[in-house]
Design an enzyme around this catalytic site. Structure first.
Site, short mmCIF file in Angstrom:
data_model
loop_
_atom_site.label_atom_id
_atom_site.label_comp_id
_atom_site.label_asym_id
_atom_site.label_seq_id
_atom_site.Cartn_x
_atom_site.Cartn_y
_atom_site.Cartn_z
N ARG A 139 -7.34 -41.60 34.16
CA ARG A 139 -7.42 -40.88 35.44
C ARG A 139 -8.68 -41.30 36.20
NH1 ARG A 139 -4.33 -37.58 32.08
NH2 ARG A 139 -2.23 -37.52 32.95
N ASP A 168 -2.26 -44.48 31.68
CA ASP A 168 -1.47 -43.32 32.11
C ASP A 168 -0.86 -43.68 33.46
OD1 ASP A 168 -0.57 -40.53 32.60
OD2 ASP A 168 -1.88 -40.09 30.92
N HIS A 239 4.19 -41.23 31.29
CA HIS A 239 2.77 -41.50 31.56
C HIS A 239 2.49 -43.00 31.56
CE1 HIS A 239 1.34 -37.31 31.42
NE2 HIS A 239 2.26 -37.14 30.49
N ASP A 309 4.21 -37.72 24.97
CA ASP A 309 4.28 -36.37 25.52
C ASP A 309 5.02 -36.36 26.86
OD1 ASP A 309 2.10 -37.99 26.38
OD2 ASP A 309 1.23 -36.28 27.42
N GLU A 310 5.48 -35.18 27.21
CA GLU A 310 6.01 -34.87 28.55
C GLU A 310 6.91 -35.98 29.09
OE1 GLU A 310 2.40 -32.15 30.28
OE2 GLU A 310 2.03 -34.29 30.27
N TYR A 404 -8.60 -27.82 24.60
CA TYR A 404 -8.45 -28.53 25.88
C TYR A 404 -9.71 -28.31 26.72
CZ TYR A 404 -4.10 -30.99 25.68
OH TYR A 404 -3.15 -31.93 25.39
N PHE A 405 -10.59 -29.28 26.65
CA PHE A 405 -11.90 -29.14 27.27
C PHE A 405 -11.88 -29.46 28.76
CE2 PHE A 405 -14.01 -30.27 22.92
CZ PHE A 405 -13.56 -29.06 22.39
N TRP A 442 -9.22 -34.50 29.31
CA TRP A 442 -8.37 -35.12 30.32
C TRP A 442 -9.17 -35.12 31.62
CZ3 TRP A 442 -4.26 -37.27 28.21
CH2 TRP A 442 -3.75 -36.72 27.03
N THR A 443 -9.19 -36.25 32.33
CA THR A 443 -10.19 -36.36 33.40
C THR A 443 -9.62 -36.30 34.82
OG1 THR A 443 -10.07 -38.77 33.24
CG2 THR A 443 -11.79 -37.68 31.96
N GLU A 444 -8.44 -35.69 35.00
CA GLU A 444 -7.90 -35.60 36.36
C GLU A 444 -8.93 -35.07 37.35
OE1 GLU A 444 -6.12 -34.56 33.74
OE2 GLU A 444 -3.98 -34.96 34.04
C1 ACM Z 1 -0.78 -33.57 26.95
O1 ACM Z 1 -1.66 -32.79 27.30
N1 ACM Z 1 0.21 -33.88 27.78
C2 ACM Z 1 -0.80 -34.19 25.63
#
Ligand code: ACM
Ligand code: ZN
Length: 541
Positions: A139, A168, A239, A309-310, A404-405, A442-444
């Site tokens: 990201r 991603d 992703h 995932d997803e 989830y930081f 996760w760096t969005e």
């Molecule tokens: C995730 O947070 N989609 C692994």
């Protein structure tokens, strides 16, 4: 109270102090020479002099090989006269050095002439073998300096796995020689959705960056010196947008032409969040194997993360290649097609001596290869993970609430991270299959290094204690007292962090308000407030 994070499994303070000065001698059995040198370097950095290395066991500080100690464990005895470390491997002896570093406050005091620590007896070893942190650079690309800061702090707290999310929808960050367009096209994003999931505002500042293979090798070597293994992740089949932008034939319909600016996809791909690689074309598999080949030459870890995932199945339902593959192999639905894909990759990885790791959605496939490791992240309880553990398979735990930081502290509180036990999440009975725990970044919404650090500290400290210290030895109040003593070390290292007054917001209405704004309008709401709080505090001093 010993000022060590993570708290040792067993420690008893004794009367007196051990003093390190410029006359102090140090000895190590050959097997542990690396840890001796790490201590010498640490003292030199703090005090400016080098300890005398001697070949006699009469030295003041001794690193002694003892095969009865666990590989990552150590025994440490400090009296007024001597400091003895026993370990069976470099890993454990290296961790003893980290404990000495913390006990002497070597990273805090300005130009000390001596380092002192309380006399103490410690017997220490970790609860989990896998003590991980995931960093998403897809990201936002942050670069080697940020990664090294994270690795340094991980080693300081005895974490040992750096899981690197390198691709991603928003970016591809590694040079792959066979597919140059991955970085030519896939590492460039012309703008970014920058405010929140529910706010489609675009910042038109372009963003780009990637690591060359040489740079990656240097970081792998840097991490290895800190007893940290790097596990690369190439997320697939979803992703995968940045790779598809570079090589559109990876998708079912060749539609994506550039890295998407909106998170999750573009309307041209059939709707937001519908980006996915084709599971029916030979090209997709050839591409994946080629990427695995090149990355395996860089990352020696016995694991490879394929995300998984997803994965929305809309494209696969309409794709003749995917449907033909399902018919050919008698796969009853698209979930089983993903399972088929995962198994093919798992077998390919196995031949290279590696195990496949995937997020827990991969368990929707029925017949998965035994070697597959599931990483349990979903907020909701997933009975498939429980069954997977029950059948003797392996799991890494990254439950959203605790690990989830990227979430505001008001949503995922520090106390929730710290008080993680598998029992809280329905997996206590099968804990022997839990390889370990992992925090995720996760760096969005983390465009800067300061923002990354804010989300990570002091969560890394809580994670380290969950991963290392037996639950019976953990106590949140005691942890906070030790954190207070640790914060000045972050200040001195100029590492950003969340002020302790904000890590554990109790008021449910306030928490709900921050959660709403974070999701819908402005993901930076808590961070901005924290910076104001910190500035005020600085002026008061
Ligand atoms: C995730 O947070 N989609 C692994
Ligand atoms: Zn397809």
């Amino acid at each position: 109270m010993l000022n060590v994070i993570p708290r040792p499994a067993y420690a008893e303070e004794k009367f007196g102090e051990f003093v390190i000065n410029s006359d102090t001698t140090v000895y190590a059995d050959d097997q542990l020479a690396y840890a001796r040198d790490a201590l010498v370097n640490c003292v030199e950095k703090a005090c400016g002099y080098r300890l005398q290395v001697v070949v006699s066991r009469k030295a003041k500080i001794q690193f002694l090989f003892d095969r009865h100690v666990a590989r990552e464990g150590y025994n440490l005895e400090a009296t007024t006269d001597s400091l003895t470390v026993q370990a069976s491997a470099i890993a454990g002896a290296f961790y003893a050095v980290q404990t000495i570093r913390q006990l002497t406050m070597a990273d805090l005091i300005d130009n000390p002439t001596v380092l002192t620590m309380h006399a103490v007896s410690i017997k220490d070893e970790p609860v989990y073998a896998y003590r991980g942190l995931m960093f998403d650079e897809a990201r936002y690309f942050h670069g080697a300096d940020t990664v090294k800061t994270i690795l340094d702090m991980m080693a300081y707290h005895k974490l040992n796995v750096f899981h690197w999310h390198l691709s991603d929808n928003e970016g591809w960050r590694v040079e792959i020689k066979k597919y140059p367009k991955l970085t030519e096209i896939g590492s460039y994003r012309k703008g970014s959705q920058y405010l929140a999931w529910g706010n489609k505002s675009i910042d038109k500042t372009p963003h780009e960056g990637f690591y060359t293979q040489q740079e990656l090798k240097e970081i792998v070597a840097y991490a290895a010196r800190l007893n940290i293994m790097i596990v690369p992740e190439i997320d697939m089949p979803a992703h995968l947008g940045a790779a598809i932008a570079a090589y559109p034939e990876l998708s079912c319909r060749n539609v994506l032409k550039e890295v998407p600016v909106i998170h999750g996809g573009t309307p041209e791909t059939g709707g937001i969040g519908d980006i996915i690689g084709c599971a029916g074309k030979d090209f997709t598999y050839r591409f994946i194997y080629d990427v695995i080949d090149e990355l395996s030459a860089i990352f020696p870890a016995p694991y490879f993360h394929i995300g998984g995932d997803e994965a929305p199945k809309g494209e696969w339902k309409k794709c003749p290649h995917c449907q033909e593959t399902m018919r050919k192999y008698g796969l009853e639905n698209e979930e089983q097609l993903q399972g088929y894909m995962n198994n093919k990759i798992a077998v390919y990885l196995k031949r290279k001596g590696k195990r496949l790791i995937g997020w827990n959605e991969i368990l929707t496939a029925k017949k998965l290869d035994n070697s597959v490791i599931a990483q349990y992240w979903t907020y909701k309880r997933d009975p498939r993970v429980e069954n997977y553990l029950m059948s003797g398979r392996d799991v890494i735990v990254s439950k959203h609430q605790a690990f989830y930081f990227d979430m505001p502290y008001a949503m995922n509180r520090l106390k929730t991270t710290y008080e993680f036990v598998p029992e809280k999440y329905g997996i206590g009975e099968y804990s022997s299959g839990i390889l370990g725990v992992e925090g995720t970044l996760w760096t969005e919404w983390m465009p800067t290094e300061e923002r990354v650090e804010y989300q990570l500290f002091p969560r890394m400290e809580a994670l380290a204690e969950v991963a290392w210290t037996p639950a019976s030895e953990r106590n949140y109040r005691d942890f906070i007292l030790r954190l207070r003593k640790f914060i000045p070390i972050l200040d001195k290292a100029r590492i950003e962090y969340c002020p302790l007054s904000m890590v554990n917001v109790k008021n449910p209405l306030k928490r709900l308000k921050i959660a709403r704004v974070f999701q819908r309008k402005n993901a930076h709401v808590e961070y901005n407030r924290a910076m104001v709080v910190k500035k005020r505090r600085r002026y008061r001093i």
